[in-house]
Design a protein around this motif. Sequence first.
Motif, mmCIF file in Angstrom:
data_model
loop_
_atom_site.group_PDB
_atom_site.id
_atom_site.type_symbol
_atom_site.label_atom_id
_atom_site.label_comp_id
_atom_site.label_asym_id
_atom_site.label_seq_id
_atom_site.Cartn_x
_atom_site.Cartn_y
_atom_site.Cartn_z
ATOM 1 N N THR A 212 -5.500 -2.627 7.959
ATOM 2 C CA THR A 212 -5.120 -3.298 6.719
ATOM 3 C C THR A 212 -4.548 -4.668 7.043
ATOM 4 O O THR A 212 -3.718 -4.807 7.939
ATOM 5 C CB THR A 212 -4.075 -2.472 5.944
ATOM 6 O OG1 THR A 212 -4.656 -1.198 5.629
ATOM 7 C CG2 THR A 212 -3.653 -3.156 4.652
ATOM 8 N N CYS B 138 0.831 -1.204 0.000
ATOM 9 C CA CYS B 138 0.000 0.000 0.000
ATOM 10 C C CYS B 138 0.863 1.251 0.000
ATOM 11 O O CYS B 138 0.360 2.354 0.149
ATOM 12 C CB CYS B 138 -0.912 0.013 1.227
ATOM 13 S SG CYS B 138 -2.132 -1.280 1.181
ATOM 14 N N MET C 134 -2.480 -7.706 5.260
ATOM 15 C CA MET C 134 -1.649 -8.056 4.114
ATOM 16 C C MET C 134 -1.354 -9.546 4.188
ATOM 17 O O MET C 134 -1.006 -10.051 5.252
ATOM 18 C CB MET C 134 -0.354 -7.242 4.138
ATOM 19 C CG MET C 134 -0.604 -5.753 3.993
ATOM 20 S SD MET C 134 0.785 -4.722 4.516
ATOM 21 C CE MET C 134 0.523 -4.683 6.289
ATOM 22 N N ARG D 200 0.121 -12.694 -3.185
ATOM 23 C CA ARG D 200 -0.124 -11.499 -2.367
ATOM 24 C C ARG D 200 -1.580 -11.082 -2.440
ATOM 25 O O ARG D 200 -2.225 -11.215 -3.477
ATOM 26 C CB ARG D 200 0.683 -10.322 -2.884
ATOM 27 C CG ARG D 200 2.126 -10.602 -3.092
ATOM 28 C CD ARG D 200 2.868 -10.073 -1.997
ATOM 29 N NE ARG D 200 4.262 -10.414 -2.131
ATOM 30 C CZ ARG D 200 5.161 -9.817 -1.465
ATOM 31 N NH1 ARG D 200 4.836 -8.841 -0.665
ATOM 32 N NH2 ARG D 200 6.405 -10.186 -1.556
ATOM 33 N N VAL E 180 -4.096 -7.763 -0.394
ATOM 34 C CA VAL E 180 -4.202 -6.703 0.607
ATOM 35 C C VAL E 180 -5.671 -6.365 0.791
ATOM 36 O O VAL E 180 -6.419 -6.227 -0.184
ATOM 37 C CB VAL E 180 -3.418 -5.440 0.180
ATOM 38 C CG1 VAL E 180 -3.597 -4.313 1.193
ATOM 39 C CG2 VAL E 180 -1.942 -5.764 -0.004
ATOM 40 N N THR F 112 -8.121 -3.642 3.068
ATOM 41 C CA THR F 112 -8.213 -2.501 3.978
ATOM 42 C C THR F 112 -9.676 -2.294 4.331
ATOM 43 O O THR F 112 -10.535 -2.255 3.439
ATOM 44 C CB THR F 112 -7.618 -1.234 3.348
ATOM 45 O OG1 THR F 112 -6.230 -1.479 3.059
ATOM 46 C CG2 THR F 112 -7.712 -0.046 4.293
#
Length: 154
Positions: free
Chosen positions: A85, A9, A87, A24, A26, A28
């Motif tokens: 967040t 981010c 991750m 990966r 992410v 939020t």
Amino acid sequence: MTGVPPGPCGDHPVDTRSRALPLRHVLTLPTMGSAVRIARETTEQVLAEWGINGRHPSVGPALLILSELVTNSVRHAAGLSPTVTVMYAAGADTFAFAVHDRHPYRPPLLSAGTAAGATGLGTVMELTLGLGGSAVVRGDADGKGKSIWITLPL
């Protein structure tokens, strides 16, 4: 936090071990109670998409650890951190995830069996270490936030 590159981010630090993990994701969310459920459901979806069996011995504990860390952000950081967040990173034999908020307090990660062993973070450490994993708290470069990274074997 010298030597820790920005995360996906831009402002979130990445644990250097997770950089070698090719998968990966992410997420939020607003720092509110529903974040715990949404983060847990998202974790289950991400793991399934990545082909990680939901019955793997690390998955149940990972979901509990994640829930505890997001709960801590909601309870303790919401006043200073409007978002939390999560991750995720994974590879053939490793699943790593971090919970990031913008509250400056960096809690000590004590091993199970210490005075804090009965707390939520004590449970996090007991589960993490019991699976042969690791945990680390990384502060943001500006000192106004942190990420708690959990790395577990698959």
